[in-house]
Design a protein around this motif. Structure first.
Motif, PDB file in Angstrom:
ATOM      1  N   VAL A 212     -11.580 -52.806 111.693  1.00 41.97           N
ATOM      2  CA  VAL A 212     -12.913 -53.363 111.976  1.00 41.97           C
ATOM      3  C   VAL A 212     -12.980 -54.751 111.331  1.00 41.97           C
ATOM      4  CG1 VAL A 212     -15.410 -53.057 111.616  1.00 41.97           C
ATOM      5  CG2 VAL A 212     -13.932 -51.039 111.914  1.00 41.97           C
ATOM      6  N   VAL A 213     -13.241 -55.769 112.134  1.00 40.24           N
ATOM      7  CA  VAL A 213     -13.318 -57.139 111.600  1.00 40.24           C
ATOM      8  C   VAL A 213     -14.659 -57.309 110.883  1.00 40.24           C
ATOM      9  CG1 VAL A 213     -13.539 -59.578 112.288  1.00 40.24           C
ATOM     10  CG2 VAL A 213     -11.785 -58.121 113.350  1.00 40.24           C
ATOM     11  N   ILE A 214     -14.610 -57.882 109.695  1.00 34.82           N
ATOM     12  CA  ILE A 214     -15.884 -58.169 108.994  1.00 34.82           C
ATOM     13  C   ILE A 214     -16.337 -59.574 109.316  1.00 34.82           C
ATOM     14  CG2 ILE A 214     -16.885 -58.698 106.727  1.00 34.82           C
ATOM     15  CD1 ILE A 214     -16.160 -56.126 105.779  1.00 34.82           C
ATOM     16  N   THR A 215     -17.612 -59.696 109.655  1.00 31.12           N
ATOM     17  CA  THR A 215     -18.236 -61.017 109.724  1.00 31.12           C
ATOM     18  C   THR A 215     -19.214 -61.111 108.557  1.00 31.12           C
ATOM     19  OG1 THR A 215     -18.033 -61.156 112.126  1.00 31.12           O
ATOM     20  CG2 THR A 215     -19.653 -62.605 111.091  1.00 31.12           C
ATOM     21  N   ALA A 216     -19.018 -62.122 107.729  1.00 28.69           N
ATOM     22  CA  ALA A 216     -19.872 -62.295 106.544  1.00 28.69           C
ATOM     23  C   ALA A 216     -21.137 -63.040 106.925  1.00 28.69           C
ATOM     24  CB  ALA A 216     -19.113 -63.090 105.490  1.00 28.69           C
ATOM     25  N   PHE A 217     -22.282 -62.427 106.613  1.00 26.25           N
ATOM     26  CA  PHE A 217     -23.531 -63.201 106.774  1.00 26.25           C
ATOM     27  C   PHE A 217     -24.027 -63.677 105.411  1.00 26.25           C
ATOM     28  CE2 PHE A 217     -25.885 -58.922 106.874  1.00 26.25           C
ATOM     29  CZ  PHE A 217     -26.665 -59.127 105.732  1.00 26.25           C
ATOM     30  N   SER A 218     -24.963 -64.619 105.436  1.00 26.18           N
ATOM     31  CA  SER A 218     -25.431 -65.297 104.210  1.00 26.18           C
ATOM     32  C   SER A 218     -24.242 -65.743 103.351  1.00 26.18           C
ATOM     33  CB  SER A 218     -26.381 -64.395 103.410  1.00 26.18           C
ATOM     34  OG  SER A 218     -27.512 -64.066 104.195  1.00 26.18           O
ATOM     35  N   PRO A 219     -23.271 -66.440 103.946  1.00 27.15           N
ATOM     36  CA  PRO A 219     -22.056 -66.806 103.205  1.00 27.15           C
ATOM     37  C   PRO A 219     -22.332 -67.767 102.053  1.00 27.15           C
ATOM     38  CG  PRO A 219     -22.125 -67.931 105.320  1.00 27.15           C
ATOM     39  CD  PRO A 219     -23.230 -66.916 105.337  1.00 27.15           C
ATOM     40  N   LEU A 220     -23.483 -68.447 102.113  1.00 27.00           N
ATOM     41  CA  LEU A 220     -23.855 -69.343 101.011  1.00 27.00           C
ATOM     42  C   LEU A 220     -24.932 -68.691 100.147  1.00 27.00           C
ATOM     43  CD1 LEU A 220     -24.131 -72.657 103.051  1.00 27.00           C
ATOM     44  CD2 LEU A 220     -22.118 -71.627 101.975  1.00 27.00           C
ATOM     45  N   ARG A 221     -25.265 -67.472 100.540  1.00 22.69           N
ATOM     46  CA  ARG A 221     -26.280 -66.708  99.809  1.00 22.69           C
ATOM     47  C   ARG A 221     -27.623 -67.445  99.812  1.00 22.69           C
ATOM     48  NH1 ARG A 221     -25.277 -62.427  96.190  1.00 22.69           N
ATOM     49  NH2 ARG A 221     -27.066 -62.067  94.855  1.00 22.69           N
ATOM     50  N   LYS A 222     -27.869 -68.157 100.879  1.00 22.53           N
ATOM     51  CA  LYS A 222     -29.107 -68.932 100.871  1.00 22.53           C
ATOM     52  C   LYS A 222     -30.241 -68.255 101.609  1.00 22.53           C
ATOM     53  CE  LYS A 222     -29.714 -73.186 100.026  1.00 22.53           C
ATOM     54  NZ  LYS A 222     -29.829 -74.636 100.093  1.00 22.53           N
ATOM     55  N   GLY A 223     -29.920 -67.758 102.821  1.00 22.45           N
ATOM     56  CA  GLY A 223     -30.952 -67.059 103.587  1.00 22.45           C
ATOM     57  C   GLY A 223     -32.197 -67.884 103.764  1.00 22.45           C
ATOM     58  N   ALA A 224     -33.242 -67.225 104.160  1.00 17.29           N
ATOM     59  CA  ALA A 224     -34.491 -67.936 104.396  1.00 17.29           C
ATOM     60  C   ALA A 224     -35.283 -68.059 103.090  1.00 17.29           C
ATOM     61  CB  ALA A 224     -35.299 -67.204 105.446  1.00 17.29           C
ATOM     62  N   SER A 225     -34.943 -67.231 102.103  1.00 18.92           N
ATOM     63  CA  SER A 225     -35.714 -67.280 100.861  1.00 18.92           C
ATOM     64  C   SER A 225     -35.129 -68.335  99.917  1.00 18.92           C
ATOM     65  CB  SER A 225     -35.692 -65.925 100.184  1.00 18.92           C
ATOM     66  OG  SER A 225     -34.395 -65.628  99.776  1.00 18.92           O
ATOM     67  N   ARG A 226     -35.918 -68.733  98.986  1.00 15.65           N
ATOM     68  CA  ARG A 226     -35.475 -69.760  98.046  1.00 15.65           C
ATOM     69  C   ARG A 226     -35.473 -69.191  96.625  1.00 15.65           C
ATOM     70  NH1 ARG A 226     -33.492 -71.411 101.570  1.00 15.65           N
ATOM     71  NH2 ARG A 226     -33.734 -73.317 102.738  1.00 15.65           N
ATOM     72  N   GLY A 227     -35.279 -70.042  95.650  1.00 14.59           N
ATOM     73  CA  GLY A 227     -35.266 -69.580  94.264  1.00 14.59           C
ATOM     74  C   GLY A 227     -33.860 -69.658  93.722  1.00 14.59           C
ATOM     75  N   GLU A 228     -33.605 -68.915  92.658  1.00 18.42           N
ATOM     76  CA  GLU A 228     -32.294 -68.976  92.012  1.00 18.42           C
ATOM     77  C   GLU A 228     -31.214 -68.535  92.995  1.00 18.42           C
ATOM     78  OE1 GLU A 228     -29.934 -67.160  88.211  1.00 18.42           O
ATOM     79  OE2 GLU A 228     -31.432 -65.979  89.282  1.00 18.42           O
ATOM     80  N   ASN A 229     -30.122 -69.272  93.020  1.00 15.71           N
ATOM     81  CA  ASN A 229     -29.038 -68.921  93.931  1.00 15.71           C
ATOM     82  C   ASN A 229     -27.763 -68.741  93.113  1.00 15.71           C
ATOM     83  OD1 ASN A 229     -26.781 -69.153  95.745  1.00 15.71           O
ATOM     84  ND2 ASN A 229     -28.251 -69.806  97.294  1.00 15.71           N
ATOM     85  N   LEU A 230     -27.294 -67.476  93.050  1.00 17.95           N
ATOM     86  CA  LEU A 230     -26.136 -67.127  92.226  1.00 17.95           C
ATOM     87  C   LEU A 230     -24.879 -67.894  92.616  1.00 17.95           C
ATOM     88  CD1 LEU A 230     -26.052 -63.247  91.858  1.00 17.95           C
ATOM     89  CD2 LEU A 230     -26.243 -64.965  90.079  1.00 17.95           C
ATOM     90  N   VAL A 231     -24.889 -68.444  93.821  1.00 19.41           N
ATOM     91  CA  VAL A 231     -23.710 -69.141  94.319  1.00 19.41           C
ATOM     92  C   VAL A 231     -23.899 -70.656  94.288  1.00 19.41           C
ATOM     93  CG1 VAL A 231     -22.403 -69.543  96.431  1.00 19.41           C
ATOM     94  CG2 VAL A 231     -22.823 -67.210  95.675  1.00 19.41           C
ATOM     95  N   MET A 232     -24.916 -71.127  94.985  1.00 22.36           N
ATOM     96  CA  MET A 232     -25.076 -72.580  95.114  1.00 22.36           C
ATOM     97  C   MET A 232     -25.437 -73.243  93.779  1.00 22.36           C
ATOM     98  SD  MET A 232     -24.262 -73.229  98.236  1.00 22.36           S
ATOM     99  CE  MET A 232     -24.963 -74.700  98.974  1.00 22.36           C
ATOM    100  N   ASP A 233     -26.043 -72.473  92.843  1.00 22.38           N
ATOM    101  CA  ASP A 233     -26.388 -73.042  91.525  1.00 22.38           C
ATOM    102  C   ASP A 233     -25.439 -72.529  90.438  1.00 22.38           C
ATOM    103  OD1 ASP A 233     -28.657 -74.138  92.739  1.00 22.38           O
ATOM    104  OD2 ASP A 233     -29.845 -72.347  92.345  1.00 22.38           O
ATOM    105  N   ASN A 234     -24.248 -72.127  90.817  1.00 22.82           N
ATOM    106  CA  ASN A 234     -23.362 -71.455  89.866  1.00 22.82           C
ATOM    107  C   ASN A 234     -22.517 -72.441  89.050  1.00 22.82           C
ATOM    108  OD1 ASN A 234     -20.815 -70.010  89.055  1.00 22.82           O
ATOM    109  ND2 ASN A 234     -22.046 -68.320  89.840  1.00 22.82           N
ATOM    110  N   ASP A 235     -22.566 -72.298  87.729  1.00 19.07           N
ATOM    111  CA  ASP A 235     -21.844 -73.239  86.858  1.00 19.07           C
ATOM    112  C   ASP A 235     -20.322 -73.127  87.024  1.00 19.07           C
ATOM    113  OD1 ASP A 235     -24.135 -74.327  85.905  1.00 19.07           O
ATOM    114  OD2 ASP A 235     -24.249 -73.011  84.150  1.00 19.07           O
ATOM    115  N   ILE A 236     -19.827 -71.910  87.238  1.00 19.01           N
ATOM    116  CA  ILE A 236     -18.379 -71.727  87.430  1.00 19.01           C
ATOM    117  C   ILE A 236     -17.944 -72.503  88.681  1.00 19.01           C
ATOM    118  CG2 ILE A 236     -16.557 -70.041  87.947  1.00 19.01           C
ATOM    119  CD1 ILE A 236     -18.251 -67.946  86.442  1.00 19.01           C
ATOM    120  N   LEU A 237     -18.748 -72.375  89.733  1.00 20.56           N
ATOM    121  CA  LEU A 237     -18.382 -73.056  90.986  1.00 20.56           C
ATOM    122  C   LEU A 237     -18.512 -74.570  90.855  1.00 20.56           C
ATOM    123  CD1 LEU A 237     -19.831 -70.555  93.585  1.00 20.56           C
ATOM    124  CD2 LEU A 237     -17.448 -70.979  93.010  1.00 20.56           C
TER     125      LEU A 237
END
Ligand code: NAP
Length: 316
Positions: A212-237
């Motif tokens: 079964v092929v996986i398609t990843a949604f919310s790949p940037l973890r942004k979605g329609a909601s806002r606020g803290e983003n574990l990915v886009m605001d991540n210090d490691i990244l």
């Protein structure tokens, strides 16, 4: 001067006509209230840039605009035929009743002005009373999800040639196991949340083993909601950004690509849409992977219902 377009690599899906190729990256079209660009303009621009895979859903209310963009792309000669595109849409929970599935897909096709979909997905393993789209879903409207009956009608959609392939979305391992226990057609795809903050190792291993092929949604973890983003605001990244001269979004998408996943990222902005395509000619290093493994894991999309369902993810 002719625009420079990027060619996106493809994976092979099992489908009614044998093998069907799906570009690994598609453009998401889930609506965002703040977006200033229309879906029609975004899809048209995406086609110009080289996107060939579009992820829609009946519930997004975008099928008409996606269809208009495709019709215009054909008229302008941006693509020679509809067959050059890979179009996905999804069955909403109100139509998750075996007798409503073929008519629901026929309605989606009319709205899209298309004769067939490339991929038709069960949006959620949830059924509610028939009716119009309401979001979030009221738990009081939920009725039993008849997986056997629903899958049988999904197969009928494929048999009728209304879609080249069928699949599911937001299915846990437990729900996939149940489906695979009786399915004569394996779901081609399970579209689920995967991003650097929710890496889904077990589900990915299971799907790989079952084809079964996986398609990843919310790949940037942004979605329609806002606020803290574990990915886009991540210090490691942010450290990886400095090392590679790439953006966090590009690192996220490159990681998904290196995992062998397919993914649907949503950007309606011309520059960011193009930036997201520039991930196919460089690599993450072993050191990057060490850092990536330190990212805190937490599911972003917890469910579409109000209140949330306890057993939706089967504690996986
Ligand atoms: P996403 O793709 O992770 O993030 C989209 C957001 O990121 C938008 O606000 C976009 O804004 C911004 N963005 C995009 N590229 C960027 C970049 N390079 N730099 C900075 N910001 C960037 O989130 P998503 O929309 O939740 O998921 C993508 C698609 O997955 C959806 O559109 C939908 O098709 C699908 N999906 C499916 C399900 C399901 O249940 N099956 C659930 C959720 C999502 P701009 O447009 O302004 O660039």
């Amino acid at each position: 001067m002719a625009a420079i377009t990027t060619t996106v690599p493809q994976v092979v899906l099992q489908s009614s006509t044998g093998q069907r190729r799906m570009p690994v990256m598609g453009l998401g079209t889930a609506p965002e209230a703040a977006s200033k660009v229309s879906t029609k303009d975004a899809v048209l621009e995406a086609i110009k840039q080289g996107y060939r895979h579009f992820d829609a859903a009946a519930a997004y209310g975008v099928e008409k605009s996606v269809g208009e963009a495709i019709a215009e792309a054909l008229q302008l000669g941006l693509i020679a035929s509809r067959d050059e595109l890979f179009v996905t849409s999804k069955l909403w929970v109100t139509d998750n009743h075996s007798h409503l599935i073929v008519p629901a897909l026929q309605k989606s096709l009319r709205t899209l002005q298309l004769e067939y979909l490339d991929l038709f997905l069960i949006h959620w393993p949830i059924t509610t009373q028939p009716g119009g789209v309401k979001y979030p879903i009221e738990v009081s409207e939920i009725v039993e999800f008849d997986m056997k009956g629903v899958w049988s009608s999904m197969k009928e959609c494929q048999r009728l040639g209304l879609t080249k392939a069928i699949g599911v979305s937001n299915f846990s391992i437990k729900k996939l196991e149940e489906l695979l226990s009786f399915a004569t057609i394996t779901p081609a795809v399970n579209q689920v949340e995967v991003n650097l903050g929710w890496q889904q190792v077990k589900l990915r291993e299971f799907c790989k083993e079952k084809g079964v092929v996986i398609t990843a949604f919310s790949p940037l973890r942004k979605g329609a909601s806002r606020g803290e983003n574990l990915v886009m605001d991540n210090d490691i990244l942010k450290e990886l950004v400095d090392a590679h001269g790439k953006t966090i979004a590009q690192i996220c998408l490159r990681w998904l690509y290196e995992q062998g996943l397919t993914f649907v990222a949503k950007s309606y902005d011309k520059e960011r849409m193009n930036q997201n395509l520039q991930i196919f000619d460089w690599s993450l290093t072993e050191d990057d992977y060490k850092k990536i493994s330190e990212i805190h894991q937490d599911r972003f999309i917890k469910g579409p219902t109000k209140p949330l369902l306890n057993d939706l993810w089967d504690e996986e």
